[in-house]
Design an enzyme around this catalytic site. Structure first.
Site, PDB file in Angstrom:
ATOM      1  N   GLU A 162       0.811  -1.223   0.000  1.00 28.15           N
ATOM      2  CA  GLU A 162       0.000   0.000   0.000  1.00 28.15           C
ATOM      3  C   GLU A 162       0.849   1.281   0.000  1.00 28.15           C
ATOM      4  OE1 GLU A 162      -2.944  -0.150   3.098  1.00 28.15           O
ATOM      5  OE2 GLU A 162      -3.965  -1.872   2.200  1.00 28.15           O
ATOM      6  N   GLU A 205      -5.023  -8.694   1.025  1.00 27.39           N
ATOM      7  CA  GLU A 205      -5.684  -8.319   2.276  1.00 27.39           C
ATOM      8  C   GLU A 205      -7.171  -8.152   2.013  1.00 27.39           C
ATOM      9  OE1 GLU A 205      -4.323  -4.937   4.521  1.00 27.39           O
ATOM     10  OE2 GLU A 205      -2.205  -5.421   4.186  1.00 27.39           O
TER      11      GLU A 205
END
Length: 479
Positions: free
Chosen positions: A178, A383
């Site tokens: 991320e 995720e």
């Protein structure tokens, strides 16, 4: 990880069968679980500094102890084996391996990860190593951090150290987790470490994270085993306009550029999107992008890691609306440079303890979009999960039916995407353990396994047992 097209995924009203070879795992991050913040040569990361700054993290919580995974590693690996996980996605702590962000590795730090990998392999669990999940050595931040080109160069050196130590045993690598959060929450809104609030620094950081990714891919390819797979994980935002009006559609385009294409452009296409450069022209001329940078950032990948929790809904505004409904924390400073005339809206429906809307259709739509945009690039859900207000009952049981429903419905969306031709190779539940949830401290529980923080006791929740059965059989039961 097999190609979805090579196997047939079946579905009925009662149950859905995933393709043979589909990878089932769970994920964690070093600062969130390891603790041992000053042991064996580890020095402070930006998250140590940020968490120890009064007012930054709820209740003054820090990751000094976290879930004490550094000392409970073998117990946690045994728990993964008990749950039947096929893979474990973990991150390496840069300041544990290379405390100053420069020079040789600390062998005690590498030894921890060597032992972790060996124990995983002994249990038949595939290790999936992420090089960076936000814990930049503080010394590199003091030298300028991600807005500076030198940090990308240091990252490539660190990647080489990690690959030399683990590349003979780890077959799956992720460069960055991320990077949007690292750049725009860390340097734009300041709700993540290092807590800076400079929109130009955020854009510079985004570019140098792109460069760091590309340099690290090259360092890995030079050192890891020939059959290794290399990837990056992006929290790709599924952006929806509030209405079909031109203004709202353009607002969605603008946020898509800042949230997604600022990374997919250089990493996967070798160029920044022209609309992003135009949208941010009042802030910067992007002269920090040097000749050859985009070629370096654009490296072949074996798959793209996708993190998804909730969709993003936006509209056009006159500039008076705040950005605080974007789900990324409250700040007087925006993480969206050049998007002052965009408003964010809470999607309808049920929400998690984070206040995030539960909407598995967003994951399906996102997977279809990524498949269309990058048709030859396999996808892995690295995720997906939810925080709820979990507690242990008097019998020591943790029942979390809302999490089971969340995961079941999102897995159903993944399964439908596979049936519709999207090449999805695996799913990693976030998270294995309750842990330090960044600025929320220990107030939010994402884990499939409950952690009693005073004692460190692990209690698998009902969702852990449910997910274990799905992972073992590859069959998603009906509601």
């Amino acid at each position: 990880m097999v190609t979805a097209a090579q196997q047939t995924a079946s579905t009925t009203d009662a149950a859905r069968t995933f393709p043979k070879g589909f990878l089932w795992g769970s994920a964690t991050a070093s600062y969130q679980i390891e603790g041992a913040a000053t042991e064996d040569g580890r020095t402070p990361s930006i998250w140590d500094t940020y968490a120890r700054t009064p007012g930054r993290v709820r209740n003054g919580d820090t990751g000094d102890i976290a879930t004490d995974h550094y000392h409970r590693r073998s117990q946690d690996v045994a728990l993964m084996a008990e749950l039947g996980l096929g893979a474990y996605r973990f991150s390496l702590a840069w300041p544990r391996i290379q405390p100053t962000g420069r020079g040789p590795a600390v062998q005690k730090g590498l030894d921890f990860y060597r032992r972790l990998v060996d124990e995983l392999l002994e249990k038949g669990i595939q290790p999936v190593a992420t090089l960076y999940h936000w814990d930049l050595p503080q010394e590199l931040e003091d030298a300028g951090g991600w807005p500076e080109r030198a940090t990308a160069e240091r990252f490539a050196e660190y990647a080489a150290l990690a690959a030399d130590a683990l590349g003979d045993r780890v077959r799956t690598w992720t460069t960055l987790n991320e990077p949007w959060c690292s750049a725009f929450l860390g340097y734009g809104s300041g709700v993540h470490a290092p807590g800076r609030t400079d929109p130009v620094a955020a854009l510079r950081a985004a570019h140098h994270l792109n460069l760091a990714h590309g340099l690290a891919v090259q360092a890995l390819r030079d050192r890891v085993r020939a059959d290794a797979q290399v990837s990056v994980t992006l929290n790709v935002h599924h952006v929806r306009p509030l209405t079909g009006g031109d203004g709202d559609v353009d607002a969605a385009r603008r946020i898509d550029a800042l949230a997604n294409r600022v990374f997919t452009g250089p990493m996967l296409n070798g160029a920044y999107p022209e609309d992003l450069l135009k949208d941010t022209a009042a802030l910067t001329d992007w002269s920090f992008v040097q000749d050859g940078d985009l070629r370096q950032a654009h490296q072949p990948l074996d798959f793209l890691g996708v993190n998804y929790y909730t969709p993003t809904v936006v509209s056009e505004t006159d500039g008076s609306a705040a950005h605080t409904s974007d789900g990324h924390g409250n700040s007087a400073h925006s993480p969206w440079p050049g998007a002052d005339r965009v408003a964010f809206h809470q999607p309808p429906g049920d929400t998690t303890a984070m206040g995030w809307a539960v909407d598995p259709s967003g994951l399906y739509d996102l997977l279809r979009r990524l498949s269309a945009d990058f048709p030859r690039l396999p996808l892995v859900i690295t995720e997906n999960g939810a925080a709820f207000d979990d507690y242990a009952d008097p019998a020591g049981q943790v029942n979390d039916p809302a999490r089971i429903a969340y995961v079941r419905d999102h897995l159903a969306a993944v399964h439908q995407a596979i049936l519709d031709g999207v090449d999805v190779r695996g799913y990693f539940l976030w998270s294995l353990l309750d842990n330090f949830e960044w600025a929320h401290g220990y107030s939010k529980r994402f884990g499939a396994v409950y952690v009693d923080y005073p004692t460190g006791t692990r209690i698998p929740k009902a969702s852990a047992r449910w997910y274990s059965e799905v992972a073992r059989t590859g069959v998603l039961p009906g509601a």
